[in-house]
Design a protein around this motif. Structure first.
Motif, PDB file in Angstrom:
ATOM      1  N   LYS A   1     -27.450  15.875  57.175  1.00  0.00           N
ATOM      2  CA  LYS A   1     -26.229  16.565  57.597  1.00  0.00           C
ATOM      3  C   LYS A   1     -25.198  16.660  56.484  1.00  0.00           C
ATOM      4  O   LYS A   1     -24.380  17.581  56.473  1.00  0.00           O
ATOM      5  CB  LYS A   1     -25.603  15.844  58.790  1.00  0.00           C
ATOM      6  N   ASN A   2     -25.246  15.689  55.571  1.00  0.00           N
ATOM      7  CA  ASN A   2     -24.263  15.635  54.495  1.00  0.00           C
ATOM      8  C   ASN A   2     -24.980  15.623  53.148  1.00  0.00           C
ATOM      9  O   ASN A   2     -25.966  14.902  52.969  1.00  0.00           O
ATOM     10  CB  ASN A   2     -23.395  14.381  54.621  1.00  0.00           C
ATOM     11  N   GLY A   3     -24.478  16.425  52.210  1.00  0.00           N
ATOM     12  CA  GLY A   3     -25.101  16.480  50.897  1.00  0.00           C
ATOM     13  C   GLY A   3     -24.719  17.741  50.165  1.00  0.00           C
ATOM     14  O   GLY A   3     -23.650  18.330  50.401  1.00  0.00           O
ATOM     15  N   ILE A   4     -25.623  18.202  49.301  1.00  0.00           N
ATOM     16  CA  ILE A   4     -25.353  19.445  48.569  1.00  0.00           C
ATOM     17  C   ILE A   4     -26.576  20.347  48.657  1.00  0.00           C
ATOM     18  O   ILE A   4     -27.727  19.884  48.622  1.00  0.00           O
ATOM     19  CB  ILE A   4     -24.988  19.187  47.089  1.00  0.00           C
ATOM     20  N   LEU A   5     -26.316  21.627  48.812  1.00  0.00           N
ATOM     21  CA  LEU A   5     -27.352  22.648  48.879  1.00  0.00           C
ATOM     22  C   LEU A   5     -27.344  23.411  47.563  1.00  0.00           C
ATOM     23  O   LEU A   5     -26.345  24.050  47.220  1.00  0.00           O
ATOM     24  CB  LEU A   5     -27.102  23.599  50.041  1.00  0.00           C
ATOM     25  N   MET A   6     -28.451  23.337  46.813  1.00  0.00           N
ATOM     26  CA  MET A   6     -28.501  23.975  45.496  1.00  0.00           C
ATOM     27  C   MET A   6     -28.615  25.492  45.628  1.00  0.00           C
ATOM     28  O   MET A   6     -29.356  26.004  46.463  1.00  0.00           O
ATOM     29  CB  MET A   6     -29.707  23.461  44.704  1.00  0.00           C
ATOM     30  N   ASP A   7     -27.842  26.181  44.806  1.00  0.00           N
ATOM     31  CA  ASP A   7     -27.993  27.631  44.651  1.00  0.00           C
ATOM     32  C   ASP A   7     -28.946  27.886  43.477  1.00  0.00           C
ATOM     33  O   ASP A   7     -30.084  28.280  43.668  1.00  0.00           O
ATOM     34  CB  ASP A   7     -26.641  28.287  44.418  1.00  0.00           C
ATOM     35  N   ASP A   8     -28.484  27.591  42.252  1.00  0.00           N
ATOM     36  CA  ASP A   8     -29.335  27.761  41.072  1.00  0.00           C
ATOM     37  C   ASP A   8     -28.583  27.229  39.860  1.00  0.00           C
ATOM     38  O   ASP A   8     -27.402  26.873  39.954  1.00  0.00           O
ATOM     39  CB  ASP A   8     -29.696  29.241  40.859  1.00  0.00           C
ATOM     40  N   VAL A   9     -29.293  27.208  38.728  1.00  0.00           N
ATOM     41  CA  VAL A   9     -28.648  26.893  37.463  1.00  0.00           C
ATOM     42  C   VAL A   9     -28.634  28.178  36.641  1.00  0.00           C
ATOM     43  O   VAL A   9     -29.663  28.861  36.515  1.00  0.00           O
ATOM     44  CB  VAL A   9     -29.367  25.739  36.717  1.00  0.00           C
TER      45      VAL A   9
ATOM     46  N   THR B   1     -23.504  24.249  47.017  1.00  0.00           N
ATOM     47  CA  THR B   1     -22.586  24.243  48.155  1.00  0.00           C
ATOM     48  C   THR B   1     -22.556  22.833  48.754  1.00  0.00           C
ATOM     49  O   THR B   1     -23.621  22.235  48.992  1.00  0.00           O
ATOM     50  CB  THR B   1     -23.025  25.247  49.228  1.00  0.00           C
ATOM     51  N   THR B   2     -21.381  22.300  48.986  1.00  0.00           N
ATOM     52  CA  THR B   2     -21.274  20.997  49.646  1.00  0.00           C
ATOM     53  C   THR B   2     -21.425  21.181  51.156  1.00  0.00           C
ATOM     54  O   THR B   2     -20.893  22.137  51.742  1.00  0.00           O
ATOM     55  CB  THR B   2     -19.931  20.331  49.331  1.00  0.00           C
ATOM     56  N   ILE B   3     -22.143  20.263  51.776  1.00  0.00           N
ATOM     57  CA  ILE B   3     -22.404  20.305  53.214  1.00  0.00           C
ATOM     58  C   ILE B   3     -21.850  19.027  53.837  1.00  0.00           C
ATOM     59  O   ILE B   3     -22.158  17.921  53.380  1.00  0.00           O
ATOM     60  CB  ILE B   3     -23.913  20.417  53.508  1.00  0.00           C
ATOM     61  N   GLU B   4     -21.044  19.190  54.874  1.00  0.00           N
ATOM     62  CA  GLU B   4     -20.505  18.044  55.606  1.00  0.00           C
ATOM     63  C   GLU B   4     -20.751  18.246  57.099  1.00  0.00           C
ATOM     64  O   GLU B   4     -20.340  19.264  57.663  1.00  0.00           O
ATOM     65  CB  GLU B   4     -19.003  17.882  55.339  1.00  0.00           C
ATOM     66  N   GLU B   5     -21.487  17.285  57.659  1.00  0.00           N
ATOM     67  CA  GLU B   5     -21.860  17.332  59.085  1.00  0.00           C
ATOM     68  C   GLU B   5     -22.524  18.656  59.454  1.00  0.00           C
ATOM     69  O   GLU B   5     -22.283  19.230  60.516  1.00  0.00           O
ATOM     70  CB  GLU B   5     -20.625  17.090  59.970  1.00  0.00           C
ATOM     71  N   GLY B   6     -23.357  19.124  58.523  1.00  0.00           N
ATOM     72  CA  GLY B   6     -24.121  20.338  58.774  1.00  0.00           C
ATOM     73  C   GLY B   6     -23.369  21.619  58.567  1.00  0.00           C
ATOM     74  O   GLY B   6     -23.899  22.709  58.823  1.00  0.00           O
ATOM     75  N   VAL B   7     -22.144  21.549  58.078  1.00  0.00           N
ATOM     76  CA  VAL B   7     -21.316  22.737  57.885  1.00  0.00           C
ATOM     77  C   VAL B   7     -21.076  22.944  56.392  1.00  0.00           C
ATOM     78  O   VAL B   7     -20.759  21.990  55.668  1.00  0.00           O
ATOM     79  CB  VAL B   7     -19.973  22.590  58.602  1.00  0.00           C
ATOM     80  N   GLN B   8     -21.233  24.191  55.935  1.00  0.00           N
ATOM     81  CA  GLN B   8     -20.969  24.514  54.544  1.00  0.00           C
ATOM     82  C   GLN B   8     -19.464  24.455  54.307  1.00  0.00           C
ATOM     83  O   GLN B   8     -18.687  25.118  55.003  1.00  0.00           O
ATOM     84  CB  GLN B   8     -21.500  25.897  54.196  1.00  0.00           C
TER      85      GLN B   8
END
Length: 413
Positions: free
Chosen positions: A268-276, A305-312
């Protein structure tokens, strides 16, 4: 029509076709083959459209290269048939017996000629007072065997080009890919640019074969590493992000990240990679991402993108060395890693053996042509005649042996 067929089966036509194939092959050696479309757009900005239009990105499978190869094969086949027929019909012993004496000698001169030919260990056929001496008969077939060797070489080379099993694999440095037969391919090092900054894609490879043998080499564009039945080409390249993740217990793990990878402990919490991305510019305080480039990444930028509790929450940028705190862990963005895309060709064993055989046949033909010059001399009581268009050396030698022993023939006409 007969003139066209005659020209098509001539040596002149064969040389023209061979020259065209050589020119096309040189182009295929200079321009990287079967790379991605963007590779040509980046590396050949002024002529990539011409490359695509003329199929110069895959020369060896283009319709015109195949057509030229087939035409050369037909030409060589016809040339071989013609030469075999000519060899079988000309300068034979039977024809030699019917030839007329051209150099008239005294009895002493005739004896000297016979003695010289005997000394050369020539085989001989006798009919009454006429003797035909011959040697190096295999040399008459030299051009035929040479043409046959060239034909075999082209055919088996085509099999070597089109029969191998082809695999395209990406391999990160210091990691290995394992093929179905157990062969392991390691990329020890990969570089996109040389010391001067010029684009120069090279992979230092180590190949471990199933029998334990290890082959090392450097693969570059159109210069593969050969290991047993494998040829490994430097095909494409890419850049992948790399991060180190540490948790609250101090445990650290490093791994590669690709687009859409989600780094999280609880889902639910973390980071979603776009690209480098390779670089960026700044205008009026705003940062703009450069999405494509040729060569190495000058100023790599991570977008995520940072994700907190499943929300961008936020779209963020990071540079190598930056950190991002997440719930329960910390992400350290490292310098991106450049990696090669390898093209691996596995040839059937019989193809390589056939290629060696064709080279052997061609070598035998060339040796017979240049070093096994046929000798055919008809000798009778009056003198001798040397037969064959390649026997000038024999004529000179016999003329020297019979010096001062020739005689004039008076015609009664």
């Amino acid at each position: 029509m007969k003139k066209a067929i005659g020209f098509f089966r001539s040596m002149k036509c064969g040389l023209i076709l061979l020259g065209l194939i050589c020119i096309v092959s040189i182009v295929g050696s200079v321009i990287p083959q079967s790379a991605s479309a963007m590779t040509y757009v980046r590396n050949y900005p002024t002529m990539y459209q011409l490359i695509f239009a003329l199929s110069l990105d895959h020369v060896f499978t283009s319709w015109y290269f195949i057509l030229l190869s087939v035409a050369l094969c037909i030409n060589l086949t016809l040339c071989s048939i013609v030469r075999f027929r000519a060899v079988s019909a000309s300068d034979g012993v039977e024809r030699a017996f019917g030839a007329k004496t051209t150099v008239h000698l005294t009895d002493v001169g005739v004896a000297k000629v016979r003695q010289q030919l005997e000394k050369m260990h020539c085989a001989k056929e006798e009919r009454g007072t006429v003797t035909v001496y011959h040697k190096n008969d295999i040399g008459r077939y030299g051009t035929f065997v040479t043409h046959l060797g060239i034909l075999f070489t082209i055919v088996f080379w085509a099999l070597a080009m089109y029969m191998p099993k082809i695999m395209d694999e990406s391999c990160y440095p210091k990691e290995a890919i394992t093929l179905e037969d157990g062969t392991e391919i390691w990329v020890d090092d990969f570089s996109i640019e040389d010391e001067t900054g010029k684009l120069d894609y090279k992979s230092n490879l180590q190949v471990k074969l199933p029998d334990g043998r290890i082959v090392e080499g450097e693969a570059s564009v159109n210069h593969p590493v050969s290991a047993d039945r494998y040829k490994i080409y430097q095909q494409t390249y890419g850049t992948v992000g790399r991060v180190s993740v540490s948790n609250d217990d101090g445990k650290v793990d490093s791994f590669y990240v690709e687009p859409r990878d989600f780094l999280s402990l609880d889902g639910k919490n973390g980071i979603l990679m776009d690209d480098v991305y390779p670089d960026y510019t700044e205008e009026n305080g705003e940062m703009r991402i450069i999405s494509s480039t040729s060569g190495s990444y000058a100023n790599p930028v991570y977008v995520y993108t940072t994700i907190e509790e499943g929300v961008q929450v936020d779209v963020m940028l990071a540079f190598p060395g930056d950190k991002q705190e997440c719930k329960g862990f910390t992400v350290l963005f490292e310098k991106p890693i450049e990696y090669p895309g390898l093209r691996i060709k596995k040839s059937p064993r019989f193809v390589n053996a056939c290629l060696l055989l064709s080279f052997l046949v061609m070598t035998i033909g060339l040796f017979a042509t240049f070093f096994m010059v046929p000798i055919m001399v008809r000798v009778d009581e009056e003198g001798y005649v040397v037969l064959g268009s390649k026997s000038e050396g024999m004529r000179i030698m016999l003329k020297s042996v019979t010096k001062n022993e020739t005689k004039e023939v008076v015609s009664n006409a």
